[in-house]
Design a protein around this motif. Structure first.
Motif, PDB file in Angstrom:
ATOM      1  N   UNK A 208       0.830  -1.205   0.000  1.00 24.77           N
ATOM      2  CA  UNK A 208       0.000   0.000   0.000  1.00 24.77           C
ATOM      3  C   UNK A 208       0.868   1.260   0.000  1.00 24.77           C
ATOM      4  N   UNK A 209       1.887   1.278   0.852  1.00 28.14           N
ATOM      5  CA  UNK A 209       2.750   2.468   0.954  1.00 28.14           C
ATOM      6  C   UNK A 209       3.507   2.686  -0.359  1.00 28.14           C
ATOM      7  N   UNK A 210       3.953   1.605  -0.992  1.00 28.11           N
ATOM      8  CA  UNK A 210       4.607   1.730  -2.306  1.00 28.11           C
ATOM      9  C   UNK A 210       3.668   2.355  -3.333  1.00 28.11           C
ATOM     10  N   UNK A 211       2.433   1.884  -3.331  1.00 31.78           N
ATOM     11  CA  UNK A 211       1.462   2.397  -4.321  1.00 31.78           C
ATOM     12  C   UNK A 211       1.145   3.873  -4.058  1.00 31.78           C
ATOM     13  N   UNK A 212       1.036   4.250  -2.780  1.00 28.27           N
ATOM     14  CA  UNK A 212       0.789   5.671  -2.465  1.00 28.27           C
ATOM     15  C   UNK A 212       1.985   6.504  -2.914  1.00 28.27           C
ATOM     16  N   UNK A 213       3.188   5.974  -2.678  1.00 30.35           N
ATOM     17  CA  UNK A 213       4.401   6.732  -3.021  1.00 30.35           C
ATOM     18  C   UNK A 213       4.572   6.903  -4.524  1.00 30.35           C
ATOM     19  N   UNK A 214       3.907   6.044  -5.321  1.00 29.80           N
ATOM     20  CA  UNK A 214       3.961   6.151  -6.788  1.00 29.80           C
ATOM     21  C   UNK A 214       3.086   7.289  -7.327  1.00 29.80           C
ATOM     22  N   UNK A 215       2.165   7.783  -6.513  1.00 30.11           N
ATOM     23  CA  UNK A 215       1.216   8.795  -7.000  1.00 30.11           C
ATOM     24  C   UNK A 215       1.921  10.151  -7.128  1.00 30.11           C
ATOM     25  N   UNK A 216       1.932  10.747  -8.319  1.00 32.86           N
ATOM     26  CA  UNK A 216       2.603  12.039  -8.510  1.00 32.86           C
ATOM     27  C   UNK A 216       2.013  13.093  -7.570  1.00 32.86           C
ATOM     28  N   UNK A 217       2.888  13.890  -6.963  1.00 31.97           N
ATOM     29  CA  UNK A 217       2.430  14.938  -6.059  1.00 31.97           C
ATOM     30  C   UNK A 217       2.516  14.563  -4.591  1.00 31.97           C
ATOM     31  N   UNK A 218       2.694  13.263  -4.313  1.00 30.32           N
ATOM     32  CA  UNK A 218       2.864  12.833  -2.915  1.00 30.32           C
ATOM     33  C   UNK A 218       4.327  13.053  -2.534  1.00 30.32           C
ATOM     34  N   UNK A 219       4.581  14.031  -1.678  1.00 30.81           N
ATOM     35  CA  UNK A 219       5.964  14.411  -1.330  1.00 30.81           C
ATOM     36  C   UNK A 219       6.467  13.715  -0.063  1.00 30.81           C
ATOM     37  N   UNK A 220       5.573  13.548   0.912  1.00 30.50           N
ATOM     38  CA  UNK A 220       5.968  12.905   2.172  1.00 30.50           C
ATOM     39  C   UNK A 220       4.865  11.967   2.638  1.00 30.50           C
ATOM     40  N   UNK A 221       5.276  10.769   3.069  1.00 27.45           N
ATOM     41  CA  UNK A 221       4.347   9.806   3.690  1.00 27.45           C
ATOM     42  C   UNK A 221       4.943   9.442   5.044  1.00 27.45           C
ATOM     43  N   UNK A 222       4.128   9.592   6.075  1.00 25.25           N
ATOM     44  CA  UNK A 222       4.629   9.303   7.427  1.00 25.25           C
ATOM     45  C   UNK A 222       3.693   8.299   8.098  1.00 25.25           C
ATOM     46  N   UNK A 223       4.269   7.322   8.806  1.00 27.68           N
ATOM     47  CA  UNK A 223       3.472   6.204   9.334  1.00 27.68           C
ATOM     48  C   UNK A 223       3.258   6.296  10.842  1.00 27.68           C
ATOM     49  N   UNK A 224       1.984   6.144  11.220  1.00 30.15           N
ATOM     50  CA  UNK A 224       1.632   6.259  12.639  1.00 30.15           C
ATOM     51  C   UNK A 224       0.913   5.024  13.170  1.00 30.15           C
ATOM     52  N   UNK A 225       1.338   4.630  14.359  1.00 24.83           N
ATOM     53  CA  UNK A 225       0.684   3.592  15.166  1.00 24.83           C
ATOM     54  C   UNK A 225       0.869   2.179  14.604  1.00 24.83           C
ATOM     55  N   UNK A 226       2.090   1.708  14.702  1.00 23.07           N
ATOM     56  CA  UNK A 226       2.383   0.325  14.325  1.00 23.07           C
ATOM     57  C   UNK A 226       2.478  -0.532  15.591  1.00 23.07           C
ATOM     58  N   UNK A 227       2.479  -1.832  15.385  1.00 23.35           N
ATOM     59  CA  UNK A 227       2.514  -2.804  16.485  1.00 23.35           C
ATOM     60  C   UNK A 227       3.769  -3.651  16.308  1.00 23.35           C
ATOM     61  N   UNK A 228       4.490  -3.974  17.393  1.00 20.41           N
ATOM     62  CA  UNK A 228       5.787  -4.639  17.222  1.00 20.41           C
ATOM     63  C   UNK A 228       5.731  -6.117  16.855  1.00 20.41           C
ATOM     64  N   UNK A 229       4.686  -6.850  17.287  1.00 19.64           N
ATOM     65  CA  UNK A 229       4.645  -8.289  16.995  1.00 19.64           C
ATOM     66  C   UNK A 229       4.333  -8.519  15.520  1.00 19.64           C
ATOM     67  N   UNK A 230       5.058  -9.449  14.897  1.00 18.17           N
ATOM     68  CA  UNK A 230       4.855  -9.803  13.476  1.00 18.17           C
ATOM     69  C   UNK A 230       4.949  -8.572  12.577  1.00 18.17           C
ATOM     70  N   UNK A 231       5.953  -7.750  12.811  1.00 20.61           N
ATOM     71  CA  UNK A 231       6.112  -6.536  12.010  1.00 20.61           C
ATOM     72  C   UNK A 231       6.440  -6.909  10.563  1.00 20.61           C
ATOM     73  N   UNK A 232       5.768  -6.284   9.575  1.00 19.97           N
ATOM     74  CA  UNK A 232       6.029  -6.617   8.166  1.00 19.97           C
ATOM     75  C   UNK A 232       7.378  -6.041   7.707  1.00 19.97           C
ATOM     76  N   UNK A 233       8.398  -6.852   7.737  1.00 17.45           N
ATOM     77  CA  UNK A 233       9.769  -6.351   7.541  1.00 17.45           C
ATOM     78  C   UNK A 233      10.038  -5.838   6.124  1.00 17.45           C
TER      79      UNK A 233
END
Length: 434
Positions: A208-233
C-alpha cells in the motif's frame, strides 16, 4: 446564533478528525456553513465528536457536552448532537443522563445525523473531505478497529474488530487530496501493520505504501501507530528505497519487562523488541523512532520499572510519550488484575521516565546543529516561520523555527535550512540559498 451554521468540535485523535472532515464535506454539500473547533461557536447547531479512550479524554468529552448543553438550555443553541467513541461506548447512559442532547450517535452511524437533519448522505463523494488541517497535509485513515485485544485497551470494545479499507479506495482518496493541494500524508490506523489481513489474507502495508508513493504529487508519507509483533519487515525496504516515505516510525511499545508485556497481552518479548529496534536502525539508516510507553500497569514492580528506564536509555528514542495506566471498565486487565500501583507511584515513575527522555531529546536535537534539512512550512508566528522536517509529525513532534522578518516564505512549500541552535524540543534554523 447564525442560521444554517453548524459548529463541529472534535476531541481525541486524528482518526476522529478524519470522521469530522468527512461529515463537514457532507454538510457543506447539503448547504450548511460549517466551522470547526471555533473559539466562539455561533451556529444554531453543534455537533461534538467525542473521545472515550482513557479517563482524562472521557472527562474532557463530558465537560464539552455539558458546556454546550448549558448553551442550549440558555437559548444560545437550537440543536445539539453528539457522536464518536464516548457516545459509541455509553450511548444508553449518556442519553438518560444528559437529555438536553437531541441525539447521541455511535462512532460509525453518524450518517444518520444527516438524515435527522432532513438531508441525505451522498455516497458519490464518500472519499471527499473538507480538511481542517493546513491544506498541504492530511491524515489518511486506512482501517478501523483493532484485533489485538491488549489487556488495558478499550478500543476494540468501542470500535470493534479490524476492518481494512480497500486499497483502490485509499489510492483514489490520495489522488483526490493531491488534486486539492495535499503534499504530505500522515497514514493512520489503530494498528497499521494489520492492514490487509482481513481483505487480502496477508499484511499489505508495504505494498500500500509503495502504491501511495507512486502517486505524482505525494511528497511525504509518514506512518503512525504500528505494532511490534509480526512486524512486516518488507516495509524496511520500502522506507529505504522510496524518497517520499519519511524515515519515521510511530510504534507504541508500552513496556519492555517480559512480566508486564505478558500481563498486557502484547504477544511480544523483551528480546524481540530490542531486536526490532536494532533492525529498524540497521535497515533504515537515519530513521527516527517515536514510541509510547505506559507506567503503573497492575503488578509493575520497581525492578520492572528499572528495566523500562534502562530500555529508554539504551534505545534513545527520537520521540517518546508516556502515560500512567488508568483502569478501563470492560477490559481484560480491569477484570483480571487489581489496580495496585498507587497513584503517586505512577506519577513519580512517569515524571522520572519523561525526565530521562527530555535529556535524550535535548542531546539528539543538539547533535543536529550545523546540519541541513528539507522542511515544510506550516505557518508564520510573529517573526518566525514554523516548519517541520521529515522526522516531525504535526501537533506531536518538535518544530523548526526560522527567523523570517526579511523572508517571504510560502506556507506549504519546502525549503532547505541549516540548524543554528536547539532547545529540548525545537530547532532554530536559517534558510540555505540553493
Amino acid at each position: 446564533m447564525k442560521k444554517n451554521t453548524i459548529d463541529i468540535i472534535t476531541l481525541g485523535c486524528s482518526k476522529n478528525l478524519v470522521d469530522s472532515e468527512q461529515l463537514i464535506r457532507q454538510l457543506e454539500k447539503n448547504g450548511y456553513s460549517v466551522t470547526h473547533d471555533s473559539e466562539t461557536p455561533e451556529g444554531e447547531i453543534a455537533i461534538i465528536n467525542t473521545c472515550g479512550f482513557i479517563g482524562d479524554a472521557k472527562e474532557e468529552s463530558i465537560n464539552m457536552i455539558l458546556e454546550f448543553a448549558q448553551a442550549k438550555e440558555e437559548g444560545r443553541l437550537n440543536k445539539l448532537y453528539v457522536m464518536g467513541c464516548l457516545s459509541e461506548r455509553y450511548l444508553k447512559e449518556l442519553s438518560s443522563e444528559i437529555p438536553t442532547v437531541d441525539k447521541f450517535y455511535g462512532k460509525f452511524d453518524w450518517k444518520g445525523l444527516l438524515q435527522d437533519l432532513g438531508k441525505v448522505y451522498d455516497e458519490r463523494i464518500h472519499i471527499e473531505r473538507s480538511l481542517t488541517t493546513p491544506k498541504h497535509y492530511a491524515y489518511l485513515k486506512i482501517s478501523e478497529g483493532c484485533d489485538r485485544n491488549c489487556a488495558y485497551c478499550a478500543i476494540p470494545i468501542i470500535t470493534g474488530g479490524h476492518v481494512s479499507r480497500p486499497m483502490e479506495e485509499i489510492l483514489d482518496e490520495v489522488k483526490y487530496l493531491v488534486s486539492n493541494g495535499v503534499k504530505e500524508f500522515q497514514v493512520i490506523a489503530q494498528e497499521l501493520t494489520y492492514y490487509g489481513l482481513d481483505l487480502y489474507k496477508k499484511q499489505m502495508l508495504p505494498e500500500l505504501i509503495e502504491k501511495i508513493s507512486d502517486i505524482p504529487g505525494v511528497e511525504w508519507i509518514r506512518l503512525h501507530y504500528a505494532y511490534p509483533a509480526h512486524f512486516p519487515t518488507d516495509l524496511f525496504r520500502v522506507m529505504r528505497e522510496r524518497k517520499n516515505v519519511c524515515k519515521y516510525m510511530d510504534i507504541a511499545l508500552q513496556h519492555i519487562s517480559n512480566n508486564v508485556l505478558s500481563d498486557m497481552r502484547r504477544h511480544v518479548s523483551k528480546e524481540e523488541t530490542y531486536q526490532l529496534m536494532e533492525q529498524f536502525r540497521k535497515e533504515v539508516p537515519g530513521i527516527h523512532l517515536r514510541t509510547t510507553l505506559m507506567v503503573g500497569f497492575p503488578g509493575e514492580t520497581e525492578a520492572d520499572f528499572e528495566e523500562l528506564k534502562e530500555f529508554v536509555k539504551r534505545v534513545r528514542f527520537d520521540r517518546m510519550g508516556a502515560f500512567a495506566y488508568s483502569e478501563e471498565e470492560g477490559t481484560y486487565s480491569a477484570e483480571s488484575f487489581e489496580d495496585n500501583v498507587p497513584h503517586e507511584v505512577k506519577q513519580q515513575r512517569l515524571n522520572e521516565l519523561m525526565a530521562i527522555q527530555q535529556e535524550i531529546s535535548a542531546e539528539l536535537s543538539a547533535a543536529k546543529i550545523g546540519e541541513c534539512y528539507k522542511v515544510i512550512i506550516d505557518r508564520k508566528e510573529g517573526d518566525y516561520y514554523i516548519g517541520r522536517t521529515e522526522f516531525d509529525s504535526p501537533e506531536v513532534d518538535p518544530e523548526v523555527l526560522i527567523l523570517g522578518a526579511d523572508l517571504n516564505l510560502m506556507i506549504g512549500q519546502f525549503y532547505q535550512v541549516r540548524v543554528t541552535d536547539a532547545d529540548d524540543f525545537d530547532l532554530f534554523a536559517e534558510l540555505v540559498n540553493e
